[in-house]
Motif scaffolding. Sequence first.
Motif, PDB file in Angstrom:
ATOM      1  N   ILE A   1       0.841  -1.202   0.000  1.00 50.18           N
ATOM      2  CA  ILE A   1       0.000   0.000   0.000  1.00 50.18           C
ATOM      3  C   ILE A   1       0.873   1.249   0.000  1.00 50.18           C
ATOM      4  O   ILE A   1       1.809   1.376   0.785  1.00 50.18           O
ATOM      5  CB  ILE A   1      -0.926   0.027   1.233  1.00 50.18           C
ATOM      6  CG1 ILE A   1      -1.910  -1.147   1.190  1.00 50.18           C
ATOM      7  CG2 ILE A   1      -1.687   1.349   1.316  1.00 50.18           C
ATOM      8  CD1 ILE A   1      -2.755  -1.269   2.448  1.00 50.18           C
ATOM      9  N   ASP A   2       0.552   2.177  -0.894  1.00 53.90           N
ATOM     10  CA  ASP A   2       1.218   3.471  -0.948  1.00 53.90           C
ATOM     11  C   ASP A   2       0.363   4.462  -0.153  1.00 53.90           C
ATOM     12  O   ASP A   2      -0.716   4.852  -0.596  1.00 53.90           O
ATOM     13  CB  ASP A   2       1.355   3.929  -2.400  1.00 53.90           C
ATOM     14  CG  ASP A   2       2.025   5.283  -2.535  1.00 53.90           C
ATOM     15  OD1 ASP A   2       2.684   5.724  -1.576  1.00 53.90           O
ATOM     16  OD2 ASP A   2       1.878   5.918  -3.604  1.00 53.90           O
TER      17      ASP A   2
ATOM     18  N   ASP B   1      -9.550   8.007   3.166  1.00 49.38           N
ATOM     19  CA  ASP B   1     -10.018   6.650   3.461  1.00 49.38           C
ATOM     20  C   ASP B   1      -9.833   6.275   4.928  1.00 49.38           C
ATOM     21  O   ASP B   1     -10.524   5.395   5.439  1.00 49.38           O
ATOM     22  CB  ASP B   1      -9.242   5.633   2.605  1.00 49.38           C
ATOM     23  CG  ASP B   1      -9.252   5.992   1.133  1.00 49.38           C
ATOM     24  OD1 ASP B   1     -10.347   6.143   0.578  1.00 49.38           O
ATOM     25  OD2 ASP B   1      -8.155   6.137   0.551  1.00 49.38           O
ATOM     26  N   VAL B   2      -8.887   6.923   5.601  1.00 51.81           N
ATOM     27  CA  VAL B   2      -8.553   6.578   6.979  1.00 51.81           C
ATOM     28  C   VAL B   2      -8.043   7.830   7.688  1.00 51.81           C
ATOM     29  O   VAL B   2      -7.513   8.747   7.042  1.00 51.81           O
ATOM     30  CB  VAL B   2      -7.489   5.446   7.008  1.00 51.81           C
ATOM     31  CG1 VAL B   2      -6.139   5.941   6.503  1.00 51.81           C
ATOM     32  CG2 VAL B   2      -7.350   4.813   8.386  1.00 51.81           C
TER      33      VAL B   2
ATOM     34  N   VAL C   1      -6.537   5.217  15.221  1.00 54.39           N
ATOM     35  CA  VAL C   1      -6.737   5.144  13.782  1.00 54.39           C
ATOM     36  C   VAL C   1      -8.163   4.665  13.521  1.00 54.39           C
ATOM     37  O   VAL C   1      -8.692   3.842  14.277  1.00 54.39           O
ATOM     38  CB  VAL C   1      -5.691   4.201  13.125  1.00 54.39           C
ATOM     39  CG1 VAL C   1      -5.841   2.765  13.608  1.00 54.39           C
ATOM     40  CG2 VAL C   1      -5.751   4.282  11.608  1.00 54.39           C
ATOM     41  N   MET C   2      -8.807   5.209  12.489  1.00 55.18           N
ATOM     42  CA  MET C   2     -10.167   4.817  12.121  1.00 55.18           C
ATOM     43  C   MET C   2     -10.327   4.835  10.611  1.00 55.18           C
ATOM     44  O   MET C   2      -9.792   5.725   9.932  1.00 55.18           O
ATOM     45  CB  MET C   2     -11.195   5.794  12.705  1.00 55.18           C
ATOM     46  CG  MET C   2     -11.846   5.368  13.982  1.00 55.18           C
ATOM     47  SD  MET C   2     -13.221   6.485  14.452  1.00 55.18           S
ATOM     48  CE  MET C   2     -12.321   7.970  14.896  1.00 55.18           C
ATOM     49  N   ALA C   3     -11.091   3.883  10.119  1.00 55.57           N
ATOM     50  CA  ALA C   3     -11.457   3.878   8.705  1.00 55.57           C
ATOM     51  C   ALA C   3     -12.686   4.754   8.513  1.00 55.57           C
ATOM     52  O   ALA C   3     -13.543   4.854   9.396  1.00 55.57           O
ATOM     53  CB  ALA C   3     -11.755   2.459   8.237  1.00 55.57           C
TER      54      ALA C   3
ATOM     55  N   ALA D   1      -8.084   0.504   3.960  1.00 57.13           N
ATOM     56  CA  ALA D   1      -8.049   1.111   5.292  1.00 57.13           C
ATOM     57  C   ALA D   1      -7.946   0.043   6.373  1.00 57.13           C
ATOM     58  O   ALA D   1      -7.151   0.163   7.313  1.00 57.13           O
ATOM     59  CB  ALA D   1      -9.286   1.977   5.506  1.00 57.13           C
ATOM     60  N   VAL D   2      -8.730  -1.017   6.248  1.00 57.46           N
ATOM     61  CA  VAL D   2      -8.691  -2.108   7.233  1.00 57.46           C
ATOM     62  C   VAL D   2      -7.324  -2.787   7.213  1.00 57.46           C
ATOM     63  O   VAL D   2      -6.763  -3.119   8.264  1.00 57.46           O
ATOM     64  CB  VAL D   2      -9.817  -3.125   6.958  1.00 57.46           C
ATOM     65  CG1 VAL D   2      -9.628  -4.379   7.802  1.00 57.46           C
ATOM     66  CG2 VAL D   2     -11.175  -2.499   7.245  1.00 57.46           C
ATOM     67  N   LYS D   3      -6.792  -2.983   6.023  1.00 68.18           N
ATOM     68  CA  LYS D   3      -5.466  -3.609   5.905  1.00 68.18           C
ATOM     69  C   LYS D   3      -4.410  -2.739   6.575  1.00 68.18           C
ATOM     70  O   LYS D   3      -3.510  -3.241   7.271  1.00 68.18           O
ATOM     71  CB  LYS D   3      -5.126  -3.823   4.428  1.00 68.18           C
ATOM     72  CG  LYS D   3      -3.884  -4.665   4.190  1.00 68.18           C
ATOM     73  CD  LYS D   3      -3.695  -4.948   2.701  1.00 68.18           C
ATOM     74  CE  LYS D   3      -2.478  -5.833   2.451  1.00 68.18           C
ATOM     75  NZ  LYS D   3      -2.307  -6.117   0.988  1.00 68.18           N
TER      76      LYS D   3
END
Length: 283
Positions: A61-62, A83-84, A232-234, A248-250
């Motif tokens: 992920i970038d 996204d997050v 942290v939150m999505a 976001a979950v990843k």
Amino acid sequence: MRINKKGSLIALLLAVCVLAFASLAAAADKAPVLRMATTTSTDDTGLLDYLAPICLKDTGIDVQWVAVGTGKALEFGRNGDVDVVLTHAPSQEDKFEAEGYGVDRRKVMYNDFVLIGPANDPAGVKGKPVIEAIATIAEKQQKLVSRADKSGTHTAELKLLDKAGVKDFDKAAWYVQTGQGMLKTINIAEEQGGYALTDRGTFIKYDAGLDGREGLVIICEGDAELLNKYSVMAVNPEKHPEAKHDLAVKYIEWITSPKVQQDIANFKLEGKQLFFPDADPAK
């Protein structure tokens, strides 16, 4: 022809570095992009620059981010611009989550806030409990320089002012409102000989850049009110279907994993640890 082995080795190492950089750049070009809104403290300290290549290597992920105050970061989340979110104002995060904008909330790390000021301490509050110090600064009308930007630090400062019983401070000449990020606010406080509340990580970054000049010093620290927690939150895909919830979950699983929690603990400046792991191992 004589071969310079040392020169050849250096050339080889440079070639390897160039290839590694090119490989990483190529991976970033092809990687899915996760948009994140976060706070100035995670950016100013260099933590995000440190973690980004690790995340790309570990997850593919970038991560691309905008660093603002927590209030603005959560606004980006509400609008579906990211996204997050990675923030540090629990009361604002509670509201964001309760309104249904944030999901999959997890604790990530913590450090603490410190009250800083001139070494000569014109208010005479060094070492006092922080609430007493804030009350005294207001009573003596010494300058308190505030971000005034609804950031996590500003939110913490407002709570301290309230507990200290300070009223109508936002109209007072001694209360300087910068509307700037943490490092800029610290520099303004230094220029004006004032006090400021800051997260310890950004203060360490500031202190490391003094280059021999006398700057601001820690006046108050260690109080329970000064604990500074990051979560942290999505962004909720039900509110914003275009949000990359899977990425976001990843990312959330990655940054709260034992391996990355240790990476966060290992991030230091001049031998000083800036953030401390706080992820819940049970999740």
